[in-house]
Design an enzyme around this catalytic site. Structure first.
Site, mmCIF file in Angstrom:
data_model
loop_
_atom_site.group_PDB
_atom_site.id
_atom_site.type_symbol
_atom_site.label_atom_id
_atom_site.label_comp_id
_atom_site.label_asym_id
_atom_site.label_seq_id
_atom_site.Cartn_x
_atom_site.Cartn_y
_atom_site.Cartn_z
ATOM 1 N N ASN A 282 79.484 7.589 10.496
ATOM 2 C CA ASN A 282 79.160 6.268 11.053
ATOM 3 C C ASN A 282 77.710 5.833 10.834
ATOM 4 O OD1 ASN A 282 81.285 4.918 12.271
ATOM 5 N ND2 ASN A 282 81.444 6.511 13.827
ATOM 6 N N THR B 10 83.467 13.049 7.399
ATOM 7 C CA THR B 10 83.319 13.585 8.753
ATOM 8 C C THR B 10 84.568 14.378 9.090
ATOM 9 O OG1 THR B 10 83.252 13.132 11.117
ATOM 10 C CG2 THR B 10 84.099 11.380 9.765
ATOM 11 N N ILE B 11 84.363 15.550 9.692
ATOM 12 C CA ILE B 11 85.530 16.330 10.114
ATOM 13 C C ILE B 11 86.266 15.613 11.236
ATOM 14 C CG2 ILE B 11 84.548 18.568 9.450
ATOM 15 C CD1 ILE B 11 84.119 19.108 12.481
ATOM 16 N N ASP B 12 85.571 14.713 11.938
ATOM 17 C CA ASP B 12 86.145 14.098 13.145
ATOM 18 C C ASP B 12 87.224 13.062 12.858
ATOM 19 O OD1 ASP B 12 84.599 15.559 14.963
ATOM 20 O OD2 ASP B 12 82.883 14.251 14.611
ATOM 21 N N ARG C 293 84.325 14.889 20.531
ATOM 22 C CA ARG C 293 83.853 14.427 21.841
ATOM 23 C C ARG C 293 84.712 13.260 22.354
ATOM 24 N NH1 ARG C 293 79.264 16.042 24.925
ATOM 25 N NH2 ARG C 293 79.767 18.019 23.962
ATOM 26 N N GLU D 272 86.861 19.411 23.146
ATOM 27 C CA GLU D 272 85.638 19.639 23.920
ATOM 28 C C GLU D 272 85.312 18.447 24.806
ATOM 29 O OE1 GLU D 272 82.341 20.021 21.160
ATOM 30 O OE2 GLU D 272 82.829 18.141 20.163
ATOM 31 N N ARG E 58 83.661 23.275 10.791
ATOM 32 C CA ARG E 58 83.153 22.359 9.767
ATOM 33 C C ARG E 58 82.585 23.087 8.551
ATOM 34 N NH1 ARG E 58 77.941 20.418 13.252
ATOM 35 N NH2 ARG E 58 76.486 21.956 12.442
#
Lengths: 408, 408
Positions: free
Chosen positions: B113, B141-143, B189, B244, B301
């Protein structure tokens, strides 16, 4: 015609304990065993008459190959130490009654210290009651803390996972342009073999671990902080490997320091915080650096997807050698690995008296620890051959395939 | 003749961000770029004139192949968000002065981002000052929380590591004959994509994860305990995946509950205990079961040794497509992945306006979450193709070999 065989697994699992099971199974089958039983959840399960006929379960060469690649104990495990015959003869009578029912002639037990104790007691009792059943132990433990054997099956794969993961963590940890500290906690309450394996990360393409702390030497916190300060003063990020079992000179575990005397968690209980987590917090506070803790946790013992082929093969071989020894009449023995050459690496199996290995803990020799915070070349040289080569996982649908009792 | 190119990496690393770098480098070279610079530590390093000439560093096809397999950011990274032009024009003037010195015509930035925000601001400023430099973003991004793109490079490999590791943890966790509970904490998150990937562990040879908690839905502790109690009542061991970032209905993070109001650690500081660790302790106390916590931590990651070939290839392709777009005159764009077919899976690249992707966070749609504690088949179906196939690590001396700036 060879009689019936029974095999069990016990203690904490490893990535290759099933390769030893495959070695026992295939060798017993090839040498003409009538029936090959597997006790479920070790000797404890056997006491409840929990067992399976393995030939009904493992039916193809493909399944044996999957078994070699399956982490944890295919047959289930237990943490159960046999009582002494003197105090509880009934348990022994029960075990031998069950073995008689199943017409067992050969008994194999794959495990660590406690499992070797089981073999010692059962073979001793067999001698007393003049039972012809033969009892042979097959060693396993990621901790590498068994005596006599050059190393234990299971250690090489855990060491390979640790060294590979440290290389990846080091790449990850050195990414920013300000110094960070990563403290990695590795298994080993009393013996530092696994933590030492982190030293293998140093190579042409990797800076390696900066500091390594084993439980064999007392841990001095002030010197630790000074060393980290020195290294990070150059602007370099620091990666540290610590054994979960490192202790202060006064004998307290480092993780105990994470607990304030009056400190309790939300439940009113004192918590066992980790060694790495305590040290990372300490560094953050004392040096003002960004520090993080990573616990490799159970991944160390179950990461079969990156196991060592040397380890898998040796694990299979100790299983096979146990069968050969038993069929040739040995009992009360454990199969050990003997390194006959270092370079090129060659290792053979032998048998040793199980009483010499049960309940003995082999630590890292002090002469293989360099100063307080690193290991010597000799130790690296000792571990190096054990992590060599791979047995590619059989990938199905993008994931490593395993062989499991319930799903086949 | 094509002019000079510069490429940088930013934000948290992934297992395949270097494959995107390889894609940018190889495509720019093949298409005739004069010089290809790499900024060290992203835009922040560039501001300090830290850069390398990549053609001096990456000299062979073998090195490109190693780069694809190297985790973390080869060029180093930064966490730095460009200021607004209005508030700090000097920074922009400095960047463009440096780009002018290096005769840069094409600027590529690989990141999440914040990095897309950098591309948005630089391309906007270029337009204002009528600079011909083209700016293209390459997503990673791994997210998996970027908008517009079907998924982000980096996610598939992290998902494959998580699903593989969950299979191994499940084997390990189910080994004893009494119920144990394992709570595994997974990154994310605000978005639960990675935690959802744990669902892929369920297969012919694996029982799968019992409960999955994503941050998109409020977490009810009482219901959680009830569910664990129900499952373990049958004698079955329980494996749970938690993000998490799961939060209570009142908005507090679950890990905040691990902190007693008056509780401090040995240093007098409140500690950020983990979500999994809090829940494991809670289960132990409330249900009297043996419970343990595992944090997959940064391994998620950086575990390049088990990356997804689909992911590596797509990461390479978005890098290459960025170069193609820039060389064809596009600017202020980001390359996105578009899934054109689900079965068979096919994915192509497109470009999108970077302002539509910067600073937007894509969460798991609520209709893909089943009840409070699992994910739907649609979500599994969405992730499934992204973890397929492998690019075997190049193993040297028993360990995965990487390409690093300092060591070559």
């Amino acid at each position: 015609m060879i009689g019936n065989v029974i095999v069990g697994q016990s203690g904490g699992p490893t990535a290759v304990i099933n390769s030893s099971l495959a070695g026992v199974y295939q060798t017993a089958r090839d040498r003409g065993a009538k029936k090959i039983y597997g006790m479920l959840h070790g000797i404890k399960g056997l006491l409840d008459r929990q067992y399976v006929d393995l030939s009904q379960k493992i039916r193809s060469a493909m399944e044996i190959d999957l078994l070699k690649r399956t982490p944890s104990s295919y047959l289930g495990s237990c943490r159960y130490k046999l009582p002494d015959v003197a105090s509880d003869k009934a348990t022994f009578e029960k075990i031998f009654a069950i073995l008689k029912e199943l017409e067992i002639e050969y008994f194999f037990y794959i495990g660590g210290n406690d499992s070797m104790d089981t073999i010692a007691k059962l073979s001793q009792y067999a001698e007393e009651i003049k039972s012809p059943i033969r009892f042979i132990g097959v060693p396993k433990t990621i901790d590498n803390d068994l005596a006599i054997t050059d190393h234990t099956p299971g250690f090489g794969s855990a060491a390979k996972f640790i060294a590979s993961t440290m290389k990846e963590i080091i790449r990850d940890g050195l990414v920013y342009d300000y110094p960070t500290v990563t403290v990695v906690e590795i298994m080993g309450r009393n013996a530092g073999w696994l933590t030492a394996a982190s030293a293998l990360s140093k190579s042409e393409d990797c800076e390696g671990v900066d500091l390594i702390y084993l439980p064999e030497k007392p841990f001095n916190i002030d010197m630790f902080i000074t060393r980290v300060k020195e290294i990070s003063a150059s602007g370099k990020s620091v990666v540290i490997a610590v054994s979960e079992g490192i202790k202060l000179p006064d004998g307290r575990y480092v993780f105990e320091l994470g607990q304030h005397a009056d400190s309790v968690d939300a439940f009113g209980h004192k918590q066992m915080s980790g060694t790495a987590s305590f040290l990372a917090t300490k560094l953050q506070l004392e040096l003002g650096v960004k520090a993080r803790a990573i616990e490799l946790s159970t991944l160390q013992r179950c990461a079969a997807h990156i196991s060592s082929r040397t380890d898998i093969t040796e694990a299979f071989n100790v299983g096979g050698a146990a069968v050969k020894a038993a069929f040739e009449g040995e009992t009360g023995k454990v199969v050990v690995l003997k390194r006959v050459s270092d370079d090129p690496y060659m290792c053979i199996t032998e048998t040793a008296d199980v009483r010499d290995i049960a309940n003995v803990e082999k630590k890292v020799p002090l002469e293989w620890i360099s100063g307080d915070d690193h290991v010597t070349k000799d130790l690296i040289h000792y571990i190096h051959p054990l992590i060599q080569a791979e047995l590619s996982p059989i990938m199905v649908d993008g994931l490593p395939r395993h062989l499991t009792l319930n799903c086949n």
